[in-house]
Motif scaffolding. Structure first.
Motif, PDB file in Angstrom:
ATOM      1  N   ILE A  41       0.851  -1.198   0.000  1.00 39.96           N
ATOM      2  CA  ILE A  41       0.000   0.000   0.000  1.00 39.96           C
ATOM      3  C   ILE A  41       0.887   1.248   0.000  1.00 39.96           C
ATOM      4  O   ILE A  41       0.618   2.217  -0.733  1.00 39.96           O
ATOM      5  CB  ILE A  41      -0.974  -0.002   1.193  1.00 39.96           C
ATOM      6  CG1 ILE A  41      -2.057  -1.075   0.978  1.00 39.96           C
ATOM      7  CG2 ILE A  41      -1.608   1.369   1.395  1.00 39.96           C
ATOM      8  CD1 ILE A  41      -2.947  -1.314   2.186  1.00 39.96           C
ATOM      9  N   SER A  42       1.944   1.238   0.774  1.00 43.12           N
ATOM     10  CA  SER A  42       2.859   2.378   0.839  1.00 43.12           C
ATOM     11  C   SER A  42       3.513   2.633  -0.516  1.00 43.12           C
ATOM     12  O   SER A  42       3.611   3.787  -0.967  1.00 43.12           O
ATOM     13  CB  SER A  42       3.925   2.116   1.907  1.00 43.12           C
ATOM     14  OG  SER A  42       4.853   3.167   1.925  1.00 43.12           O
ATOM     15  N   ILE A  43       3.946   1.578  -1.186  1.00 49.43           N
ATOM     16  CA  ILE A  43       4.565   1.733  -2.504  1.00 49.43           C
ATOM     17  C   ILE A  43       3.525   2.247  -3.499  1.00 49.43           C
ATOM     18  O   ILE A  43       3.817   3.132  -4.319  1.00 49.43           O
ATOM     19  CB  ILE A  43       5.199   0.407  -2.983  1.00 49.43           C
ATOM     20  CG1 ILE A  43       6.401   0.047  -2.098  1.00 49.43           C
ATOM     21  CG2 ILE A  43       5.619   0.510  -4.454  1.00 49.43           C
ATOM     22  CD1 ILE A  43       6.981  -1.331  -2.357  1.00 49.43           C
ATOM     23  N   GLN A  44       2.303   1.740  -3.419  1.00 51.05           N
ATOM     24  CA  GLN A  44       1.250   2.210  -4.316  1.00 51.05           C
ATOM     25  C   GLN A  44       0.980   3.705  -4.090  1.00 51.05           C
ATOM     26  O   GLN A  44       0.778   4.458  -5.038  1.00 51.05           O
ATOM     27  CB  GLN A  44      -0.037   1.400  -4.132  1.00 51.05           C
ATOM     28  CG  GLN A  44      -1.118   1.798  -5.127  1.00 51.05           C
ATOM     29  CD  GLN A  44      -2.442   1.126  -4.871  1.00 51.05           C
ATOM     30  OE1 GLN A  44      -2.853   0.963  -3.727  1.00 51.05           O
ATOM     31  NE2 GLN A  44      -3.122   0.740  -5.948  1.00 51.05           N
ATOM     32  N   GLN A  45       1.005   4.136  -2.848  1.00 52.51           N
ATOM     33  CA  GLN A  45       0.807   5.561  -2.553  1.00 52.51           C
ATOM     34  C   GLN A  45       1.918   6.403  -3.179  1.00 52.51           C
ATOM     35  O   GLN A  45       1.665   7.497  -3.693  1.00 52.51           O
ATOM     36  CB  GLN A  45       0.726   5.790  -1.043  1.00 52.51           C
ATOM     37  CG  GLN A  45      -0.558   5.272  -0.443  1.00 52.51           C
ATOM     38  CD  GLN A  45      -0.564   5.301   1.078  1.00 52.51           C
ATOM     39  OE1 GLN A  45       0.487   5.370   1.720  1.00 52.51           O
ATOM     40  NE2 GLN A  45      -1.751   5.241   1.665  1.00 52.51           N
ATOM     41  N   ASP A  46       3.146   5.880  -3.159  1.00 56.13           N
ATOM     42  CA  ASP A  46       4.244   6.577  -3.827  1.00 56.13           C
ATOM     43  C   ASP A  46       3.974   6.682  -5.326  1.00 56.13           C
ATOM     44  O   ASP A  46       4.241   7.724  -5.934  1.00 56.13           O
ATOM     45  CB  ASP A  46       5.578   5.855  -3.604  1.00 56.13           C
ATOM     46  CG  ASP A  46       6.148   6.078  -2.209  1.00 56.13           C
ATOM     47  OD1 ASP A  46       5.697   7.009  -1.506  1.00 56.13           O
ATOM     48  OD2 ASP A  46       7.052   5.301  -1.822  1.00 56.13           O
ATOM     49  N   GLN A  47       3.448   5.614  -5.920  1.00 55.01           N
ATOM     50  CA  GLN A  47       3.119   5.644  -7.354  1.00 55.01           C
ATOM     51  C   GLN A  47       2.120   6.760  -7.647  1.00 55.01           C
ATOM     52  O   GLN A  47       2.252   7.491  -8.627  1.00 55.01           O
ATOM     53  CB  GLN A  47       2.533   4.298  -7.811  1.00 55.01           C
ATOM     54  CG  GLN A  47       3.502   3.140  -7.802  1.00 55.01           C
ATOM     55  CD  GLN A  47       4.482   3.187  -8.944  1.00 55.01           C
ATOM     56  OE1 GLN A  47       4.179   3.676 -10.020  1.00 55.01           O
ATOM     57  NE2 GLN A  47       5.675   2.678  -8.715  1.00 55.01           N
ATOM     58  N   LYS A  48       1.128   6.889  -6.799  1.00 51.62           N
ATOM     59  CA  LYS A  48       0.111   7.933  -6.980  1.00 51.62           C
ATOM     60  C   LYS A  48       0.730   9.337  -6.852  1.00 51.62           C
ATOM     61  O   LYS A  48       0.397  10.241  -7.623  1.00 51.62           O
ATOM     62  CB  LYS A  48      -1.014   7.754  -5.967  1.00 51.62           C
ATOM     63  CG  LYS A  48      -1.874   6.517  -6.212  1.00 51.62           C
ATOM     64  CD  LYS A  48      -2.923   6.358  -5.124  1.00 51.62           C
ATOM     65  CE  LYS A  48      -3.677   5.065  -5.203  1.00 51.62           C
ATOM     66  NZ  LYS A  48      -4.453   4.865  -6.414  1.00 51.62           N
TER      67      LYS A  48
END
Length: 144
Positions: A41-48
């Motif tokens: 989830i943290s990595i996905q937030q970085d993608q966003k």
């Protein structure tokens, strides 16, 4: 460097960020009961966040940012989900590493080479550096 070339290249890069975001969303669904879920989830937030920064840069250059990964990205995502079976946490982490390395970093480096203005290139390099940190972190999960 030509503004229109930078906008076009940044939009292609942005499509890749959307593909990465969707891939992490798929991984997160598979990790429902896993202690790794929060990391993904943290990595996905970085993608966003990366997508938002690139979108802003495109607008500063006078362009209109794309809003999805595009048709080719959607087709690649569907095909990847059909043919690439990964069910264990380890398989998911390995698949994420492969995606980050091949699609997130290597293809992006090729995409932007000699096609961006200096400021846009600096921004993309910052994002790719953070993607490299994600890869290192994901690799560390395999060894813990």
């Amino acid at each position: 460097m030509d503004k229109q070339q930078s906008i076009k290249t940044l939009n292609k890069f942005l499509q890749g960020l959307y593909m990465g975001d969707h891939s992490y969303g798929h991984f997160i669904k598979k990790l429902q009961d896993s202690p790794l879920k929060e990391s993904f989830i943290s990595i996905q937030q970085d993608q966003k966040k990366h997508a938002a920064r690139i979108s802003e840069r495109i607008q500063i250059l006078g362009g209109t940012p794309v809003t999805s990964e595009g048709v080719i990205g959607k087709v690649e995502g569907v095909i990847g989900n059909i043919f690439e079976k990964y069910n264990t946490d380890e398989e998911i982490v390995k698949h994420a590493i492969k995606g980050e390395n091949i699609y997130g970093i290597r293809m992006s480096e090729d995409l932007v080479r000699d096609k961006l203005d200096e400021e846009s290139l600096r921004l993309v390099q910052e994002i790719l550096d953070q993607d490299r940190e994600h890869v290192d972190y994901l690799k560390s999960l395999l060894h813990s």
